[in-house]
Scaffold this motif. Structure first.
Motif, short mmCIF file in Angstrom:
data_model
loop_
_atom_site.label_atom_id
_atom_site.label_comp_id
_atom_site.label_asym_id
_atom_site.label_seq_id
_atom_site.Cartn_x
_atom_site.Cartn_y
_atom_site.Cartn_z
N TRP A 24 -51.60 -16.48 -17.48
CA TRP A 24 -52.04 -17.83 -17.84
C TRP A 24 -51.21 -18.87 -17.12
CZ3 TRP A 24 -49.99 -22.20 -19.94
CH2 TRP A 24 -50.89 -23.17 -20.40
N GLY A 25 -49.90 -18.57 -17.02
CA GLY A 25 -49.03 -19.51 -16.30
C GLY A 25 -49.42 -19.63 -14.84
N LYS A 26 -49.77 -18.51 -14.22
CA LYS A 26 -50.17 -18.55 -12.81
C LYS A 26 -51.47 -19.31 -12.64
CE LYS A 26 -47.92 -14.19 -11.52
NZ LYS A 26 -48.13 -12.82 -11.04
N ILE A 27 -52.37 -19.14 -13.62
CA ILE A 27 -53.69 -19.76 -13.49
C ILE A 27 -53.61 -21.25 -13.79
CG2 ILE A 27 -56.02 -19.82 -14.45
CD1 ILE A 27 -55.77 -16.81 -14.90
N LYS A 28 -52.83 -21.61 -14.84
CA LYS A 28 -52.84 -22.98 -15.33
C LYS A 28 -51.78 -23.87 -14.69
CE LYS A 28 -56.14 -22.22 -18.32
NZ LYS A 28 -57.46 -22.87 -18.21
N VAL A 29 -50.56 -23.34 -14.61
CA VAL A 29 -49.45 -24.19 -14.19
C VAL A 29 -49.48 -24.44 -12.69
CG1 VAL A 29 -46.95 -24.41 -14.14
CG2 VAL A 29 -48.07 -23.42 -16.14
N ARG A 30 -49.66 -23.37 -11.94
CA ARG A 30 -49.60 -23.54 -10.48
C ARG A 30 -50.67 -24.50 -9.97
NH1 ARG A 30 -48.17 -17.53 -8.03
NH2 ARG A 30 -46.10 -17.35 -8.96
N PRO A 31 -51.95 -24.35 -10.40
CA PRO A 31 -52.93 -25.33 -9.93
C PRO A 31 -52.60 -26.76 -10.33
CG PRO A 31 -54.02 -23.40 -10.82
CD PRO A 31 -52.58 -23.24 -11.11
N PHE A 32 -51.93 -26.93 -11.48
CA PHE A 32 -51.56 -28.28 -11.89
C PHE A 32 -50.65 -28.93 -10.85
CE2 PHE A 32 -48.49 -31.08 -14.00
CZ PHE A 32 -49.37 -32.03 -14.51
N TRP A 33 -49.66 -28.18 -10.36
CA TRP A 33 -48.77 -28.75 -9.35
C TRP A 33 -49.46 -28.89 -8.01
CZ3 TRP A 33 -44.92 -31.30 -11.07
CH2 TRP A 33 -44.30 -30.90 -12.25
N ARG A 34 -50.42 -28.00 -7.76
CA ARG A 34 -51.13 -28.11 -6.48
C ARG A 34 -52.03 -29.34 -6.42
NH1 ARG A 34 -52.99 -21.76 -6.05
NH2 ARG A 34 -50.93 -20.89 -5.57
N ILE A 35 -52.34 -29.88 -7.58
CA ILE A 35 -53.20 -31.07 -7.60
C ILE A 35 -52.58 -32.18 -6.77
CG2 ILE A 35 -54.01 -32.93 -9.12
CD1 ILE A 35 -54.50 -30.84 -11.25
N PHE A 36 -51.25 -32.31 -6.82
CA PHE A 36 -50.58 -33.40 -6.12
C PHE A 36 -50.58 -33.20 -4.60
CE2 PHE A 36 -48.83 -33.57 -10.41
CZ PHE A 36 -49.05 -34.91 -10.70
N LYS A 37 -51.00 -32.02 -4.17
CA LYS A 37 -51.13 -31.81 -2.72
C LYS A 37 -52.50 -32.24 -2.23
CE LYS A 37 -47.85 -27.94 -2.56
NZ LYS A 37 -47.64 -26.52 -2.18
N MET A 38 -53.41 -32.52 -3.14
CA MET A 38 -54.75 -32.94 -2.76
C MET A 38 -54.73 -34.42 -2.38
SD MET A 38 -56.76 -31.08 -5.89
CE MET A 38 -58.32 -31.87 -5.45
N PRO A 39 -55.41 -34.79 -1.28
CA PRO A 39 -55.42 -36.21 -0.86
C PRO A 39 -55.95 -37.15 -1.94
CG PRO A 39 -56.25 -34.79 0.89
CD PRO A 39 -56.10 -33.93 -0.32
N SER A 40 -56.98 -36.71 -2.67
CA SER A 40 -57.53 -37.58 -3.71
C SER A 40 -56.51 -37.84 -4.81
CB SER A 40 -58.78 -36.95 -4.30
OG SER A 40 -58.49 -35.67 -4.85
N ALA A 41 -55.76 -36.79 -5.21
CA ALA A 41 -54.74 -36.98 -6.24
C ALA A 41 -53.62 -37.89 -5.73
CB ALA A 41 -54.16 -35.63 -6.67
N GLN A 42 -53.24 -37.71 -4.48
CA GLN A 42 -52.21 -38.58 -3.91
C GLN A 42 -52.69 -40.03 -3.87
OE1 GLN A 42 -51.50 -36.85 -0.08
NE2 GLN A 42 -50.42 -35.06 -0.90
N ARG A 43 -53.98 -40.21 -3.58
CA ARG A 43 -54.53 -41.57 -3.53
C ARG A 43 -54.44 -42.25 -4.90
NH1 ARG A 43 -59.17 -40.20 -1.74
NH2 ARG A 43 -58.46 -40.22 0.41
N TRP A 44 -54.83 -41.52 -5.94
CA TRP A 44 -54.78 -42.11 -7.28
C TRP A 44 -53.34 -42.30 -7.75
CZ3 TRP A 44 -58.46 -44.68 -9.44
CH2 TRP A 44 -59.79 -44.42 -9.08
N LEU A 45 -52.46 -41.43 -7.30
CA LEU A 45 -51.04 -41.62 -7.63
C LEU A 45 -50.52 -42.91 -7.00
CD1 LEU A 45 -48.56 -40.42 -9.02
CD2 LEU A 45 -48.04 -39.21 -6.89
N LEU A 46 -50.93 -43.18 -5.78
CA LEU A 46 -50.53 -44.43 -5.13
C LEU A 46 -51.09 -45.64 -5.89
CD1 LEU A 46 -51.01 -43.50 -1.36
CD2 LEU A 46 -48.86 -43.95 -2.52
N LEU A 47 -52.32 -45.53 -6.36
CA LEU A 47 -52.91 -46.63 -7.11
C LEU A 47 -52.18 -46.86 -8.43
CD1 LEU A 47 -56.71 -45.97 -6.49
CD2 LEU A 47 -55.27 -47.69 -5.42
N ILE A 48 -51.73 -45.77 -9.05
CA ILE A 48 -50.95 -45.91 -10.29
C ILE A 48 -49.64 -46.63 -10.00
CG2 ILE A 48 -49.66 -44.62 -12.04
CD1 ILE A 48 -51.89 -42.52 -11.94
#
Length: 794
Positions: A24-48
């Motif tokens: 569960w940790g591999k499935i849930k936790v790792r993708p959560f951190w990978r979200i910040f590698k996505m350009p769209s997530a980085q874009r919204w982080l910049l907007l925040i």
């Protein structure tokens, strides 16, 4: 045995549960951190982050607290309020509260049970006296009941008159009128009041008494008793008995009106709290303390009011609410702009750049406000708002227009003008003032290819500011007042400062973010650039080809109203990758030996494809900018290398692996901008025009049309927004340039020395006639080609 099996099963289940937890940790936790590698997530982080920064600048919680002064201290600097304030006048409020408390009448508790208690004491004492017992015992009991001692003579007098009922009645008759009239302990304190509230402690009823003189204090009650005993109604009472009666009454009588201080204070406290505070107003911009002046009590009140007003916004809920409000505003602005305005499609790098410009602009406004307040304090005749016209808000929009495009500059101008207006809080005129200045500034630096144009743009912004302030003064009828005249000067100077700032900041932005401005493009267009000189030396054919493609692209760009400078410079550098292997490209093969003759078609195609990758690496090494790098990457799109593909098909063996067309295509991507698409067309047209044996206008026109049609049908222009109208205009401009390059020339006879002509048999009339014939034939063919294009010559 059974117990051991149960333990084994339990251990397996435990390991299984632990394994599922890890999974569960591999499935849930790792993708959560990978979200910040996505350009769209980085874009919204910049907007925040942008929302947080805007909230920080606009929120009152982060303002500097007013200095702490004591009464009589000397102010170290001018202190001006940045908002309208209502200051609580403590002195006036306290006076009103005291007046309200003073109007509350004191509460006196009336005890109606005092008279019956006195009568009960007298009855009990006399009942003891009537019992038959020893005199000593009787006297002790009576004194105990009465609460005071009797002398033997006094007790004897009472005993002589046998303690009869008449005596008791006389004592009660003397006491009752006094108690009904009312006895207080301190009449002097009572007479200071206008009246009292008499509260019956048994029934709770209250009455207001204003006849305070009718009440008696203890001394007056004693005198009244004495006067009554000396009156005619007691003439038949013996003198010695009168004295005993006076002593009994004087000792038994006590105040039946008691001052209730606790209830009185409570009622007065309630009235004080009901008093509304007294305020006096302070307008925004008013100086609270002047430098060098002593701090007065009123000044302390103003400071405390300002401190309290700023403290109100310090709660966590308010800060979170303000951040959410700002975030919603930023998100709505961003989504609308990117979804509805075609050219507003910023990358993460662009968003970061815009956020930095926005934060810098708001921070500069904050600092400028502090400076303006200091100047306003030093020059009281000039209003604070006049200094706001100097703020170079338009510099951000001008810089964005130079770096990006008009649409993004317009969106930024609206956004920053609104926020700056909110920050300064000077009404609706300032946001409009900043918006119009930003729009004019952005427009003035469009297609800016010289740094002096930035200065001119700043002066134009200053002139616009001048006109806006004058129009505002005319609309209020104050055109010749000092603050308007000073505002005119501030607006004019602010525009000039904006232009100067853009001149200084533009090279820094180009260097840090890798943007390619028109000024940078003009520098890259200089043929003395090291990369172009290297191409001239190592690949002269490619250099000549690039120059012609540059002319074609620039002419086409002007025809379809896109950036001609970007198109020309992109064409100059589109083939710089051929520098690494110049002899593998036909335009550089001077000796006639083609190295591809010894290579397989697939190897040849790999070499041709590699010049795009080599060109990108060289461009990055020489920092030519992202726009040029993108043109290099896209100038072949995913086109097919047709010559080697057909050659591979011819060499294909039956039964062997079929030739895959994808192996002979460029890697792409397809052109993403009109300029890149135009470079692709110009590149293909120029290369193909070299294959024409007789490049007449008609053949050139047909070739251009065929090349453009082939590229269009192959889908290479699907992503660059070139329309059919654009393609038609570009084709016409290509025809003009290629006809100028491949125009017909007369074959002039070779000039020979006289001796050499004789040695060679002299000049041949036949050869002269042939030359004239060829020239005439060429001229005739040219006329036919011109007629074929629909142009006639008289």
């Amino acid at each position: 045995m059974t117990n051991e099996m149960d333990k084994t099963d339990q251990a397996r289940r435990t390991r299984g549960g632990f394994s599922r937890l890890l999974l569960w940790g591999k499935i849930k936790v790792r993708p959560f951190w990978r979200i910040f590698k996505m350009p769209s997530a980085q874009r919204w982080l910049l907007l925040i982050v942008a929302s947080l920064a805007i909230a920080a600048f606009l929120s009152q919680t982060l303002e500097q607290a007013p200095p702490l002064y004591r009464l009589g201290d000397m102010a170290q600097k001018d202190l001006r309020t940045d908002r309208d304030l209502l200051v609580k006048d403590k002195r006036a409020t306290e006076k009103n509260m005291e007046d309200a408390a003073r109007k509350v009448l004191p509460v006196y508790d009336y005890a109606p049970s005092v008279l019956p208690e006195i009568e009960g004491i007298i009855d009990s004492a006399f009942s003891v006296m009537r019992r038959r017992s020893s005199e000593k015992t009787q006297k002790g009991e009576v004194e105990h009941i009465l609460g005071f001692e009797l002398t033997s003579r006094e007790f004897l007098v009472l005993k002589t008159y046998r303690f009869n009922e008449k005596l008791i009645k006389r004592l009660e008759d003397l006491t009752a009128p006094l108690m009904k009239q009312g006895i207080v302990s301190d009449k002097e304190l009572l007479l200071q009041e206008e009246g009292i509230v008499v509260r019956n402690i048994q029934t709770g009823e209250e009455v207001t008494r204003r006849d305070l003189d009718s009440l008696l204090d203890y001394q007056e009650a004693k005198e009244a008793i004495k006067k009554t005993l000396e009156g005619p109604q007691t003439q038949n009472v013996p003198i010695d008995l009168r004295g005993v009666m006076a002593k009994i009454i004087n000792n038994l009588v006590s105040p039946n009106f008691t001052f209730n201080r606790e209830e009185t204070d409570r009622r007065r406290t309630v009235e004080r709290t009901l008093v509304k505070p007294v305020f006096f107003s302070i307008e925004k911009g008013e100086i609270l303390l002047r430098k060098g002046e002593r701090v007065t009590e009123e000044g302390l009140l103003k400071l405390e009011a300002l401190r309290e007003e700023r403290r109100k916004g310090g709660t966590l809920v308010m800060v979170i609410g303000f951040f959410l409000l700002t975030g919603f505003f930023v998100a709505a602005f961003y989504l609308f702009s990117t979804k509805n305005i075609r050219k507003v499609s910023p990358t993460n790098k662009d968003i970061l750049f815009l956020i930095l410009i926005l934060i810098s602009s708001l921070g500069m406004a904050r600092i400028s406000v502090a400076i303006a307040e200091g100047l306003a304090g030093a020059f009281p005749g000039v209003p604070l708002s006049s200094y706001y016209y100097f703020f170079p808000v338009a510099a951000g929009a001008m810089l964005i227009r130079v770096v990006l495009n008009s649409e993004v500059a317009l969106v930024y101008a609206i956004f920053v003008s609104l926020l700056t207006g909110l920050l300064l809080g000077e009404g609706i005129f300032l946001p409009i003032f900043y918006l119009i200045g930003s729009i004019v500034g952005a427009h003035s630096v469009a297609r800016c290819d010289q740094r002096s144009q930035l200065i001119k743009g700043g002066l134009l912004v200053g002139l616009t500011n001048f006109l806006l302030v004058s129009f505002q003064g005319m609309s209020t009828g104050r055109i010749f007042e000092v603050d308007i005249l000073f505002g005119l000067l501030m607006g004019l100077a602010g525009g000039a400062v904006a232009g100067i700032m853009v001149v200084g900041i533009t090279p820094v932005v180009e260097s840090i973010f890798g943007y390619t401005t028109d000024i940078k493009l003009l520098e890259l267009a200089n043929l003395d650039q090291p990369l172009l000189k290297e191409m001239l030396m190592k690949a002269p054919g490619t250099y000549h080809h690039s120059m012609i493609v540059g002319n074609l692209a620039e002419t086409g760009a002007r025809a379809i109203t896109i950036n001609p400078l970007l198109a020309r410079v992109s064409a100059y550098y589109h083939d710089i990758g051929k520098i690494t292997k110049p002899q593998y490209f036909i335009e550089n093969q001077m000796t006639g030996n083609n190295r591809h003759d010894k290579l397989t078609p697939s190897m040849s195609s790999l070499i041709l494809v590699s010049h795009v990758k080599d060109g990108i690496e060289l461009a990055k090494e020489h920092k030519v900018g992202s726009k040029i790098i993108n043109s290099i990457r896209q100038h072949h799109g995913t086109r097919l290398i047709n010559f080697f593909y057909q050659k591979a098909k011819e060499q294909e063996n039956t039964g062997m692996q079929e030739v895959d067309e994808r192996d002979f295509r460029y890697l792409g991507p397809k052109p993403q901008t009109k300029e890149a698409g135009l470079v692709m067309l110009a590149d293909a047209v120029e290369a193909s025009s070299r294959t024409l044996d007789d490049p007449t206008p008609a053949r050139i026109q047909g070739l251009v049309q065929k090349i453009i049609n082939d590229i269009f049908i192959d889908g290479q222009l699907d992503e660059c927004e070139l329309t059919l109208k654009d393609l038609n205009a570009a084709a016409k401009s290509f025809n003009i340039v290629l006809n100028a390059i491949h125009h017909q020339r007369i074959e002039y006879p070779e000039a020979q020395a006289e001796g050499e002509r004789q040695k060679n048999g002299g000049s041949s009339p036949k050869s002269t006639k042939e030359a004239k014939g060829k020239a005439g034939k060429s001229k005739e063919n040219g006329r036919k080609d011109i007629k074929r294009l629909g142009v006639s010559r008289e």
